[in-house]
Scaffold this motif. Structure first.
Motif, short mmCIF file in Angstrom:
data_model
loop_
_atom_site.label_atom_id
_atom_site.label_comp_id
_atom_site.label_asym_id
_atom_site.label_seq_id
_atom_site.Cartn_x
_atom_site.Cartn_y
_atom_site.Cartn_z
N ASP C 106 20.82 4.08 -29.55
CA ASP C 106 19.41 3.71 -29.65
C ASP C 106 18.99 3.12 -28.31
O ASP C 106 19.74 2.35 -27.69
CB ASP C 106 19.20 2.63 -30.72
N SER C 107 17.78 3.43 -27.88
CA SER C 107 17.24 2.67 -26.76
C SER C 107 16.71 1.34 -27.30
O SER C 107 16.51 1.19 -28.51
CB SER C 107 16.11 3.43 -26.08
N LEU C 108 16.51 0.38 -26.43
CA LEU C 108 15.99 -0.91 -26.89
C LEU C 108 14.56 -0.78 -27.43
O LEU C 108 14.10 -1.63 -28.19
CB LEU C 108 16.02 -1.93 -25.74
N GLY C 130 6.24 8.61 -25.35
CA GLY C 130 7.56 8.01 -25.41
C GLY C 130 7.52 6.56 -25.00
O GLY C 130 6.46 5.92 -25.02
N ALA C 131 8.67 6.04 -24.62
CA ALA C 131 8.81 4.62 -24.30
C ALA C 131 8.54 4.41 -22.81
O ALA C 131 9.32 4.82 -21.97
CB ALA C 131 10.20 4.13 -24.66
N ALA C 132 7.40 3.78 -22.50
CA ALA C 132 7.12 3.44 -21.10
C ALA C 132 8.03 2.29 -20.66
O ALA C 132 8.32 2.13 -19.48
CB ALA C 132 5.65 3.05 -20.94
N ILE C 136 15.42 5.17 -22.89
CA ILE C 136 16.86 5.38 -22.67
C ILE C 136 17.15 5.81 -21.24
O ILE C 136 18.27 5.62 -20.73
CB ILE C 136 17.42 6.40 -23.69
N ASP C 137 16.14 6.34 -20.55
CA ASP C 137 16.35 6.75 -19.17
C ASP C 137 16.50 5.55 -18.24
O ASP C 137 16.94 5.71 -17.09
CB ASP C 137 15.20 7.65 -18.68
N PHE C 292 16.86 11.36 -20.93
CA PHE C 292 15.58 11.75 -21.51
C PHE C 292 14.51 10.75 -21.08
O PHE C 292 14.58 9.57 -21.42
CB PHE C 292 15.66 11.79 -23.04
N VAL C 293 13.54 11.23 -20.36
CA VAL C 293 12.49 10.36 -19.83
C VAL C 293 11.66 9.81 -20.99
O VAL C 293 11.08 10.57 -21.75
CB VAL C 293 11.60 11.11 -18.83
#
Lengths: 306, 306, 306, 306
Positions: C106-108, C130-132, C136-137, C292-293
């Motif tokens: 998992d990304s944070l 996605g997550a700015a 995970i990148d 993955f960006v």
């Protein structure tokens, strides 16, 4: 293959009937006359869409690997094109789905057996690139008279027993109830009532066991020269299959031998209620495929207009 | 937003016209009467499918991120169900595609600006789950009279100049040439001829620059109370945009203010040739969305029947 | 949130510890020294890959909508580039899959609660794009010492009871058995044995109920300053949850408060057997995310080298 | 095939060398000894990830149909599990991508010619289900010593000329500059500098023309018995190809004849700068495939540790 199956196959076979290059089979029976006549079925101007909703909650259970329910995701949500949200903002989506996951037509290339594809095309004409022959894109349009054969209602049932194989007598009874004569170029909408199970959230029960057309109804459709048949079930034909020595015999006879397009997961409940109410079982049916190049099938939202 | 834009927005606004809960806008104008009357347009029984082929070669160039052309791949190729190839073998496929990639309808939820979504619904009703309001699934069916306004031909051109903004006068001229009166509930098929570029393999030229409806035609569509408008271009409205201070103004006025469904990438070439030949520009149009739950748009294979 | 939960949250919180812009949390604890030291764990030169196979048969059951098992399809099969099969022929494939479907980090950014994302970033930094923040990148590489804490074996069990919540005492016992001291920058591989159920084909049993870390082990990981923790379960933490008033408390405390990356569906069976055999429970672990960006998670094939 | 090509094919052929059932070719050369020795390359504890970012902006241009850049979309954005946003909220994503779209390993099954697949397996072992033989899942782990052969720098260039075919002399020179002896089981990271074009946003220039290994370097890799070779280019080998009568000859010789795994789109820029600075060109390389069952290739984020 057993001899009685092969004999039936020979009887209903349509290969060469529309030329050696024909890729659409019985859809050739939908002439301009048929379409023009079909349009006269529009009497009240009411439209009945027949597709089940397209979402992850679709009817697929995973039993057919890869035939995944539609997963629709967002690529933009109120995204301001210039960065300024007082200006143009747009929301876009993409989908991944099995082309045979929801309400769909099979293309004639969907099925082969014993090296036989409709009209003698080699099964190898289906490759990683899709169907070079008999792909769904070869069906340019699909508009005709639709006739609802409500077999369940004709038998006085809410829905047929799971696993019940339809007979020619059942079709006769439903036709009589419908007070229409099924003829060349018609699209038969075959109601078993099985769709009620999906409405009730009983997805697994919906998928299996299931009533449906059987080897006993194949000749009937051939004799009437119908253009296509669609059912309100997942598997189309009766399941479990009628015998152990031939798997999915109706698929083989309809698609491969007759070259007859078949539809699955048609939701006929609202239409059937309306037909029962006004006694009119013929409709103007528009159910043209999405033009997937080389597609083995296509999602479709058929519309019955009365 | 500039005052003249806002004034036009107020003039054409349809919010509340069909109730505070309405999610389909001008499609409400398609009454049963309209449908019944439309069916009388079926005279010869000929069907014209209007969708561009669905494949990786589709019209998208990557300019709109995520709006990917259809990638259809096989999950089974003549796969013998029992392992025995003399028995049932099947071929299945899946697709991933932008719902707005090919010939499609935008849902009314596709666009917002300045916190405005059609009928006053909050833009936040669009989320990762899709459009809770005004999703394409709210359009149960889309059947009506279609009227081809062949603006290019009415101006004596094969196709309009790229970047040409249509005017109300252009629509009047095309209507006169068509010898029909566009009225309430009609679906206008607006031909610029731009699709010829896609036919010629000039995909990038097809996408930009492009002729199309402009702020000068918005009032016309509102006055006639048309149900929907579709064009034979990628962007729908004229591009580059008419002015710097409002981006994609026609999208904002049609979708957000009027609640008018819009279609893109309709291939009108064969239909237009036929209409020019027989002088009949009205058709029975069936263009029902695929029922993607919460969808921001939908692929569609519209069929015009004459 | 209940007060005792909030008190624990305050105790283990790491916000600001690595600066206000930090997006990787406890992975900062993996210093060059830690990596250099970790490499000394390579004694025999044997590598243990820890990922479960990526296929439609993966561990997802549909319970988490959209987290679909990998569907890999072919876009070319021995396709001759020039048309001549004696020359170069190639086979290519595409995949569609949930990034959290198989063995993954998992990304944070994966989790938030009450407007809290790790390090105080706004949850709204996650959008359709996605997550700015904390994607995970942002984790450029993930290489460290891995320590297997085989809780099941330390308790003399093949596998823990489904639904068993781990305690700090359990971790102490496993650490003692492992004869290592878990310290700053270590990645803990936490074995419950639940993965055996997946090996046995009992997918549904594998997913639920499940043993795992609990609120009783959070402080332990914080005290040891571990860099990351991975389990051999689907849900990561014990399930059903320990209490009704906080859902998935360990996720909230690990990801949001501590900023500690977590891994799921790690197959630790072969590694655990080897560790039991040679008594060595520390490994050189390489488990770098795919970049993955903006990704909320990433498939990973972690490799433990002894 | 021309005779000189066939003669080279015979010289470098490895069929049967690791048994008739072998599916991983030269990766067999990575013994436990090699791995143990490779770990001694970890001196400073610094990790260099070598993958290009995974996003729609990836290196694919559409030239290889179906090899689509990663499209990652959200299936949930801060979705409250219980409906209460003060509790657990999660964000999840899915991806669709070509397995050979970004930084990747080809599996040995990726290429065949003239009915030849590595080790004599039939090309027909690749089907709609993927690679039954030599799939990427057969590569359990890929950990070894990596040696950077910086051909561009050894020639005193920032980057090689597009279309430049590497020679054995070039490899000798780079090896000498690296002050290592490339040997059995090593993974060669072959830098041409072409990746700079991608960094500069010149994606089309990056893809073609391109320098790379040629038929003049095949024997060199075979003589040294390297386990795998990766380049910083899209096509791997020099492009345009060296001659008209054999297409992609290096692919055929490396993958089919030698059974040598090859990597593409490796970003070696940061690593090369570091190696030039400290003069150390050997690394501990961890580049294990994602275990796609039957996969023809795999995305990978290789990590070079010094």
């Amino acid at each position: 293959m057993p001899e009685d199956f092969l004999e039936l196959a020979r009887k209903v076979n349509n290969w060469g009937r529309w030329g050696d290059d024909d890729e659409i089979g019985t859809l050739n029976l939908i002439t301009a006359d048929v379409v023009r006549q079909a349009a006269t079925c529009v009497r009240r101007g009411e439209a009945f869409p027949l597709a089940v909703p397209l979402s992850l909650d679709g009817p697929q259970t995973g039993a057919v690997p890869g035939r995944i329910n539609p997963l629709r995701t967002m690529v933009a949500i109120n995204e301001p094109l210039t960065g300024d949200p007082t200006q143009f903002c747009s929301s876009d989506d993409v989908v991944v789905m099995g082309l045979q996951a929801g309400t769909h037509w099979d293309s004639l290339a969907h099925v082969s057996y014993d090296g036989r594809l409709y009209n003698g095309f080699p099964p190898a004409s289906v490759s990683a690139a899709g169907a070079a022959r008999c792909g769904i894109d070869k069906v340019r349009s699909l508009v005709s008279r639709g006739v609802l054969l409500d077999v369940a209602r004709a038998k006085g049932l809410e829905r047929l027993e799971p696993g019940y194989p339809l007979t020619a007598t059942d079709l006769d009874a439903a036709e009589e109830q419908a007070r229409v004569t099924v003829g060349a170029g018609d699209v038969v909408l075959l109601r078993t009532g099985q769709m009620q199970l999906l409405h009730e959230g009983r997805k697994w029960d919906y998928t299996y066991p299931s009533p449906g057309p059987s080897t006993m109804t194949v000749q009937w459709f051939r004799d009437r020269d119908v253009a296509a048949v669609a059912t309100d079930t997942l598997t189309y034909e009766v399941c479990p299959f009628e015998r152990d020595d031939v798997i999915l015999p109706v698929h083989l006879l309809h698609l491969v031998e007759m070259g007859m397009t078949q539809g699955q997961n048609f939701d006929l409940e609202a239409l059937a209620a309306d037909c029962a109410a006004d006694g009119v079982y013929e409709v103007f049916l528009e159910a043209t495929p999405e033009p997937f190049v080389g597609g083995l099938g296509t999602p479709v939202n058929p519309v019955a207009i009365k």
